[in-house]
Design a protein around this motif. Structure first.
Motif, mmCIF file in Angstrom:
data_model
loop_
_atom_site.group_PDB
_atom_site.id
_atom_site.type_symbol
_atom_site.label_atom_id
_atom_site.label_comp_id
_atom_site.label_asym_id
_atom_site.label_seq_id
_atom_site.Cartn_x
_atom_site.Cartn_y
_atom_site.Cartn_z
ATOM 1 N N UNK A 173 38.933 -24.572 -33.804
ATOM 2 C CA UNK A 173 38.227 -23.339 -33.456
ATOM 3 C C UNK A 173 38.707 -22.130 -34.244
ATOM 4 N N UNK A 174 39.976 -22.151 -34.697
ATOM 5 C CA UNK A 174 40.484 -21.014 -35.460
ATOM 6 C C UNK A 174 39.799 -20.892 -36.814
ATOM 7 N N UNK A 175 39.074 -21.928 -37.229
ATOM 8 C CA UNK A 175 38.363 -21.893 -38.507
ATOM 9 C C UNK A 175 36.970 -21.278 -38.370
ATOM 10 N N UNK A 176 36.493 -21.086 -37.155
ATOM 11 C CA UNK A 176 35.132 -20.603 -36.931
ATOM 12 C C UNK A 176 35.097 -19.073 -36.933
ATOM 13 N N UNK A 233 43.257 -25.773 -26.400
ATOM 14 C CA UNK A 233 44.112 -25.797 -27.589
ATOM 15 C C UNK A 233 43.333 -26.047 -28.882
ATOM 16 N N UNK A 234 42.155 -25.421 -28.960
ATOM 17 C CA UNK A 234 41.367 -25.486 -30.188
ATOM 18 C C UNK A 234 40.670 -26.800 -30.448
ATOM 19 N N UNK A 235 40.689 -27.728 -29.470
ATOM 20 C CA UNK A 235 40.097 -29.051 -29.681
ATOM 21 C C UNK A 235 38.619 -29.101 -29.303
ATOM 22 N N UNK A 236 38.093 -28.045 -28.727
ATOM 23 C CA UNK A 236 36.660 -27.924 -28.443
ATOM 24 C C UNK A 236 36.329 -26.444 -28.383
ATOM 25 N N UNK A 237 35.070 -26.123 -28.667
ATOM 26 C CA UNK A 237 34.631 -24.728 -28.688
ATOM 27 C C UNK A 237 33.729 -24.465 -27.488
ATOM 28 N N UNK A 274 32.506 -23.123 -14.442
ATOM 29 C CA UNK A 274 33.153 -23.840 -15.538
ATOM 30 C C UNK A 274 32.476 -23.468 -16.856
ATOM 31 N N UNK A 275 32.886 -24.130 -17.913
ATOM 32 C CA UNK A 275 32.356 -23.858 -19.253
ATOM 33 C C UNK A 275 31.903 -25.170 -19.876
ATOM 34 N N UNK A 276 30.782 -25.122 -20.586
ATOM 35 C CA UNK A 276 30.360 -26.246 -21.415
ATOM 36 C C UNK A 276 30.980 -26.093 -22.796
ATOM 37 N N UNK A 277 31.423 -27.211 -23.376
ATOM 38 C CA UNK A 277 32.117 -27.161 -24.667
ATOM 39 C C UNK A 277 31.461 -28.082 -25.694
ATOM 40 N N UNK A 278 31.808 -27.834 -26.955
ATOM 41 C CA UNK A 278 31.385 -28.672 -28.076
ATOM 42 C C UNK A 278 32.624 -29.206 -28.778
#
Length: 398
Positions: A120-123, A145-149, A300-304
């Motif tokens: 996610x830090x690359x987006x 921890x950056x494993x999903x957005x 909650x949140x939906x993630x990609x």
């Protein structure tokens, strides 16, 4: 003078870092062009499918990335496929490039090393995400921890037709009392459907005097004790349900149809704008409205996420970044197109991007801000897995 020198040095470093990040993203865009992104996502909603078709057309025109929506009935199908790849040693050229997940699926994939990242830090658009006011850094208590957005906010709500039910019950106990007076007029989707399982968690949280155990992993030692009040409640509720609890709808869409057909008076959903969105699609009458419970409901949140062996990794990054853009998030928040609350922080947006959200028409079925009470935190995903297993053991045969 020293302070000025230090300030200038810090500014130079910041500009250099920004320039390096921009160059890196330009390289991602270049590698992504021509890639085909296989996006495995639930396909049970016409609006969802139409929205993803719009997104596909947009990223194709702007970035040369072809987005293909692989429509799933259950996310577990895709998770099992990635897991099979891992077991077989297929570390590249996987068939899934992008996945819509959260909760137990994310927790399991993260634990088993099935995800690419952190990314996610690359987006570029990640900087616009609200990480303070919304639970966008944890997924069912598990650190992202950056494993999903994050993609959009979800909120557990109930839905009723105000013509048939003017004053809905506002607590789990009141729901039981209402069901006694109106037998056959309520039901919930059959677990392990996510909506039905969330109703079980909502009931457990309302019936429990101590939530502290629910934010920790469930164990064989504490499960029976913590869930003890849930089963007597369900034992009393089930005979009062639609068809006497002998059958349950299989999905939220099935239950919504029961509400539309007048077979039940209360359904449930994951969106504050469920009534507005369904109304726009002709799936509910214009008198439908959402309601919450007095103490709040689960949010909650939906993630990609990107599987560890994705073939079109750069293309997936480009798609995720677009889906996090103010343009895509505003369209998703509009009940005419979807109706899902954004994960972005309005204070971080430029004025012209904020105006995209301000231009969304206020729907008559949209609840007033704060009308549904606070969003309650999701329990640890292990609780849902064990509750589903116990529910199936007790009630699967009617």
């Amino acid at each position: 003078m020293r302070r000025l020198t230090a300030f200038v040095s810090a500014l130079v470093l910041l500009l250099c870092a920004g320039g390096a990040a921009a160059q890196e993203w330009d390289e991602v865009l270049a590698r992504a062009r021509g890639q085909v992104v296989q996006f495995n996502a639930w396909g049970g909603s016409v609006k969802t499918n139409d929205y993803l078709q719009w997104a596909a057309e947009t990223v194709k025109a702007r970035y040369g990335v072809e987005l293909k929506h692989v429509r799933l009935a259950d996310t577990a199908e895709a998770v099992a496929r990635v897991q099979a790849d891992k077991a077989a040693g297929r570390t590249k050229d996987g068939a899934i490039d992008l996945l819509w997940i959260n909760g137990k699926h994310f927790a399991g994939m993260k634990e088993k090393g099935l995800l690419y990242g952190p990314f996610t830090q690359r987006l570029p658009n990640q900087r616009l995400v609200d990480t303070a006011g919304k639970p966008t850094t944890v997924d069912f208590t598990v650190p992202v921890e950056g494993m999903e957005a994050p993609w959009s906010m979800a909120r557990f709500v109930f839905v009723h037709d105000t013509v048939r039910l003017r004053k809905p019950p506002r607590s789990i106990q009141a729901l039981l009392e209402w069901a006694r007076e109106h037998p056959g007029r309520f039901t919930y989707p059959r677990p392990p459907n996510l909506l039905g399982s969330t109703f079980l968690k909502q009931a457990l949280m309302a019936l429990s005097s101590d939530w502290s155990s629910l934010v920790q992993p469930a164990t064989a030692e504490n499960f029976d004790l913590v869930t003890e009040p849930l089963w007597p409640y369900l034992d009393e509720l089930h005979p009062l349900l639609w068809r006497g609890g002998a059958e349950f709808p299989f999905s939220g869409a099935d239950e919504r149809q029961l509400l539309k057909d007048g077979q039940i008076d209360i359904s449930m959903a994951f969106s504050l704008l469920e009534a507005a969105s369904a109304m726009e699609a002709g799936l509910l009458p214009k008198t439908a409205r959402v309601f919450g419970l007095d103490g709040g409901t689960i949010g909650s949140v939906n993630f990609l996420a990107i599987p560890f062996n994705a073939r079109a990794r750069e293309g997936a990054l480009v798609v995720i970044n677009f889906l996090l853009s103010p343009e895509a998030q505003a369209r998703k928040a509009d009940p005419r197109y979807w109706g899902a609350d954004t994960v972005l922080d309005m204070a971080k947006l430029r004025p012209d991007d904020r105006r995209l959200f301000e231009a969304i028409p206020v729907h008559p079925a949209a609840p007033a801000p704060g009308a549904l009470g606070p969003a309650l935190p999701e329990p640890h995903p292990s609780w849902m897995e064990l509750i589903e297993k116990e529910w199936l053991r007790r009630y699967a045969n009617g």
